[in-house]
Design an enzyme around this catalytic site. Structure first.
Site, mmCIF file in Angstrom:
data_model
loop_
_atom_site.group_PDB
_atom_site.id
_atom_site.type_symbol
_atom_site.label_atom_id
_atom_site.label_comp_id
_atom_site.label_asym_id
_atom_site.label_seq_id
_atom_site.Cartn_x
_atom_site.Cartn_y
_atom_site.Cartn_z
ATOM 1 N N LEU A 1 0.877 -1.163 0.000
ATOM 2 C CA LEU A 1 0.000 0.000 0.000
ATOM 3 C C LEU A 1 0.918 1.216 0.000
ATOM 4 C CD1 LEU A 1 -2.743 -0.948 2.629
ATOM 5 C CD2 LEU A 1 -3.052 -0.723 0.161
ATOM 6 N N ASP A 2 0.603 2.217 -0.820
ATOM 7 C CA ASP A 2 1.514 3.351 -0.902
ATOM 8 C C ASP A 2 1.428 4.231 0.348
ATOM 9 O OD1 ASP A 2 -0.612 5.205 -1.220
ATOM 10 O OD2 ASP A 2 -0.612 4.924 -3.394
ATOM 11 N N LEU A 3 2.276 5.241 0.388
ATOM 12 C CA LEU A 3 2.450 6.078 1.579
ATOM 13 C C LEU A 3 1.131 6.591 2.149
ATOM 14 C CD1 LEU A 3 4.411 7.724 3.468
ATOM 15 C CD2 LEU A 3 4.261 9.553 1.752
ATOM 16 N N SER B 1 -1.999 5.580 1.403
ATOM 17 C CA SER B 1 -3.103 4.632 1.459
ATOM 18 C C SER B 1 -3.133 3.944 2.814
ATOM 19 C CB SER B 1 -2.968 3.594 0.342
ATOM 20 O OG SER B 1 -3.029 4.215 -0.929
#
Length: 254
Positions: free
Chosen positions: A111-113, A115
Site C-alpha cells: 500500500l503506498d504512503l 493509502s
C-alpha cells in the site's frame, strides 16, 4: 500453482530463504547472485543449491534461523507509512511500527504512503508470492473518497478496462456509495492491482483521491481491526483458503 517436489537432498536455498522470511524467492535469487549468501561457510552461486536440516546458512555474514511454520497476519496500515524495510528518504515504515516479537515479516503486495487499510504480512516469502499471484483471481476491494464531479456512466465503463498513457488496466468495478457536494465515497474492486492504479484511474476521470482504504484482499477482510493493530490469521483458516492439507496428527496409542 505447483509446489517444488520434496527432495532427499533438502530444499532449494532460494525457497528456503523465502520461507525463512529473508526475502521473496525472486529477491532471494538476487542476493544469491550478488554473492551475499553462504552455506556451510562457502559462497552460494546457484539458487538451485539444496539446504539440508542442520545446515548453516548466512546472509551478509549473519546466520539465518531455520524457517518456522508459515504465519499470516492482518495489519491495519495507517496512512503515512511506507511498505518497505528501509526507506532512503528516512520516512517511517510499516515494519518499524510492528511489535518486535513478531520477528521479520514481509508484505503481500504493498500500500503506498498515503493509502491505508488491510495489509497482509507473512514470515514466508514463498507464501507471499503465492498470495500475490494473479491466477488466484482474488479481488482487492477498496473504499475511496474522491473530490470532483462523479459520472456513474464513466465509472461503469471501467468494467471494460481502460488504457491510460499507454498502460492497460484490467476491468475495474466501481460504484458510488454516497455523495455530499463535490465529495463522494466509492467502492472499487479490482484483481490486478498495478502500482497506484486507483489513483491514476480516478485522475483519468477527473477525480482527486483524498482517501483510499483497502477493506479486503481476497477472502481476508479488514473488518473491525483497529488502525495500527496486527492480528494473526488462524492457521486453519489459512489452510482452508489456500486449499492446503492439515498437518498429519499422530494416531493415539491404544
Amino acid at each position: 500453482m505447483a509446489e517444488d517436489a520434496p527432495s532427499p537432498r533438502g530444499e532449494r536455498i532460494a525457497k528456503w530463504l523465502a520461507r525463512a522470511g529473508v526475502a521473496s524467492r525472486r529477491d532471494a535469487e538476487k542476493i544469491i547472485a550478488e554473492g551475499r549468501v553462504k552455506l556451510g561457510g562457502q559462497p552460494v552461486t546457484q539458487p538451485a543449491t539444496f539446504v539440508a536440516p542442520g545446515d548453516i546458512v548466512t546472509v551478509d555474514g549473519r546466520p539465518v534461523a531455520e524457517p518456522e511454520r508459515s504465519r499470516l497476519f492482518r495489519y491495519h496500515k495507517p496512512p503515512g507509512l511506507v511498505t518497505t524495510h528501509r526507506d532512503p528518504e528516512g520516512r517511517p515504515t510499516v515494519f518499524e511500527k510492528l511489535p518486535p516479537e513478531l520477528g521479520r515479516l514481509i508484505s503481500v503486495g504493498r500500500l503506498d504512503l498515503n493509502s491505508e487499510g488491510l495489509l497482509l504480512l507473512t514470515n514466508d516469502g514463498a507464501l507471499a508470492r503465492r498470495l500475490e499471484l494473479p491466477a488466484n483471481g482474488w479481488v482487492r476491494r477498496y473504499r475511496v473518497r474522491v473530490f470532483g464531479a462523479v459520472e456513474e456512466r464513466a465509472l461503469a465503463a471501467l468494467a471494460r478496462g481502460v488504457t491510460i498513457e499507454g498502460v492497460r488496466y484490467a476491468p475495474i468495478e466501481a460504484g458510488i456509495d454516497s455523495r455530499k457536494g463535490d465529495n463522494a465515497w466509492l467502492t472499487v474492486a479490482l484483481q490486478e492491482g498495478k502500482n497506484r492504479e486507483i489513483r491514476r484511474v480516478m485522475a483519468h476521470l477527473g477525480l482527486a483521491v483524498s482517501r483510499l482504504i483497502r477493506v479486503a484482499y481476497g477472502p481476508f477482510q479488514l473488518g473491525q481491526l483497529p488502525r495500527g493493530a496486527v492480528e494473526e490469521v488462524n492457521p486453519k483458516v489459512l489452510r482452508e483458503q489456500l486449499g492446503l492439507a492439515a498437518p498429519a496428527r499422530r494416531r493415539r496409542a491404544e
